[in-house]
Design an enzyme around this catalytic site. Structure first.
Site, PDB file in Angstrom:
ATOM      1  N   THR A   1      29.874  17.160  22.145  1.00 53.88           N
ATOM      2  CA  THR A   1      28.473  17.446  21.872  1.00 53.88           C
ATOM      3  C   THR A   1      28.064  17.068  20.463  1.00 53.88           C
ATOM      4  OG1 THR A   1      28.498  19.238  23.498  1.00 53.88           O
ATOM      5  CG2 THR A   1      26.724  19.285  21.883  1.00 53.88           C
TER       6      THR A   1
ATOM      7  N   THR B   1      33.817  20.823  22.953  1.00 54.04           N
ATOM      8  CA  THR B   1      34.277  22.207  22.935  1.00 54.04           C
ATOM      9  C   THR B   1      34.984  22.644  24.214  1.00 54.04           C
ATOM     10  OG1 THR B   1      32.106  22.987  23.691  1.00 54.04           O
ATOM     11  CG2 THR B   1      32.480  22.895  21.309  1.00 54.04           C
TER      12      THR B   1
END
Length: 323
Positions: A13, A88
């Protein structure tokens, strides 16, 4: 003397953007590079765009290639620390794999973002700055691989993603962060006591992970019995208990010499051979299952994969998981 820090970008991200329809996508060029000038006041930073993958695309083989790349760069250029930007979803797995397989003392820090680069309140820049500061701090040596997020420093062994979208997603249940990052300094208040190291050429062991649920059907294990798996990790109930109906299937796996590592599906505590009933932890221990301590399922799987490169003996594997 200014510290030399290598930043290795792998995607996630932190290197994505959100469009008008609120779809988050990888960028053609790493957005992380735009943060580069902000890092110059903290260290002499070299940035390498290694890969650009969403973290669900990361595999143990890619983790191993990253390990080899880190070792090569440290050997050739003598960096004082390394920062890896990572998605993540599987960040904790890559961090723990590196922690198990990198025989080095310089700081290795993983970080990323929960909000994309052009999103309001993007957390990537501050996380990367904090990670570079942590990697450049002499106190960070000899503490194993670290995860830096939301101004906290976590040990790779204990950290896990706890929230789907919150910027404070990374927590270490039971143990908490080992340090924090303030405006002027990096501060540690405790550190891991021991480090493990497993020399591994390539993590090729086939180790599935299954979670215990009420009323499990023993037929679910038929595939594992018929196919050439090298080990199994089971997330058991509570202290380490299982439905009695699946024990015959598990015994068949054990009889084939396939090690079964037992962890808890709870995110706090350790499995123990306490309950003495059919399917209880005491019976599972007597059957020969390996108790995985306080590791979660995904980390126990990685540890079993690298441990199987050292030994396939159940007793020796238990000793490794007792560390």
């Amino acid at each position: 003397m200014e510290k030399k820090i290598l930043v290795i970008n792998t995607g996630g991200t932190i290197a994505m953007s959100i469009d008008e329809s609120e779809r988050v996508k990888p960028l053609e060029e790493h957005a992380v590079e735009k943060i580069g000038p902000l890092l110059e006041r903290y260290a002499d930073v070299t940035m390498i765009n290694y890969i650009n993958l969403p973290s669900p695309h990361i595999t143990p083989e890619i983790m191993n290639q990253l390990r080899l790349f880190i070792q090569q760069e440290l050997s050739q250029h003598g960096y004082d620390g390394v920062v890896v930007t990572h998605g993540t979803d599987t960040l904790e797995e890559t961090a723990y794999f590196l922690d198990l397989t990198l025989p080095i003392t310089v700081p290795i820090v993983l970080t990323g973002a929960m909000r994309s680069s052009n999103e309001l309140g993007a957390d990537g820049p501050v996380n990367l700055i904090s990670a570079v500061r942590t990697a450049a701090d002499p106190q960070s040596r000899n503490k194993g691989v670290l995860v830096v997020f939301n101004d906290e420093i976590h040990a790779a062994r204990h950290v896990t993603k706890t929230h789907t979208s919150n910027v404070a997603t990374f927590q270490s249940p039971q143990y908490g962060p080992i340090g924090t990052i303030a405006k002027k300094h990096v501060s540690y208040h405790h550190a891991p006591l021991d480090r493990e190291y497993y020399p591994v050429a390539s993590p090729t062991a086939n180790v599935p992970l299954m979670k215990a649920v009420a009323g499990m059907d023993p037929n679910w294990f038929q595939y594992l019995i018929e196919q050439p798996v090298d080990g199994l990790v089971l997330e058991a109930f509570g202290l380490g208990n299982l439905p009695p109906t699946i024990l015959p299937a598990l015994q068949k796996l054990l009889d084939k010499g396939i090690p079964i590592v037992l962890v808890s599906r709870c995110y706090n505590g350790q499995v123990q051979d306490v309950y003495d009933y059919d399917g209880g932890g005491r019976q599972l221990k007597e059957m020969g299952m390996i108790f995985g301590g306080g590791l979660n399922g995904q980390k126990a799987r990685l540890k079993l994969m690298v441990a199987l490169a050292q030994t396939k003996n159940f007793a020796e594997l238990q000793q490794l998981f007792d560390q």
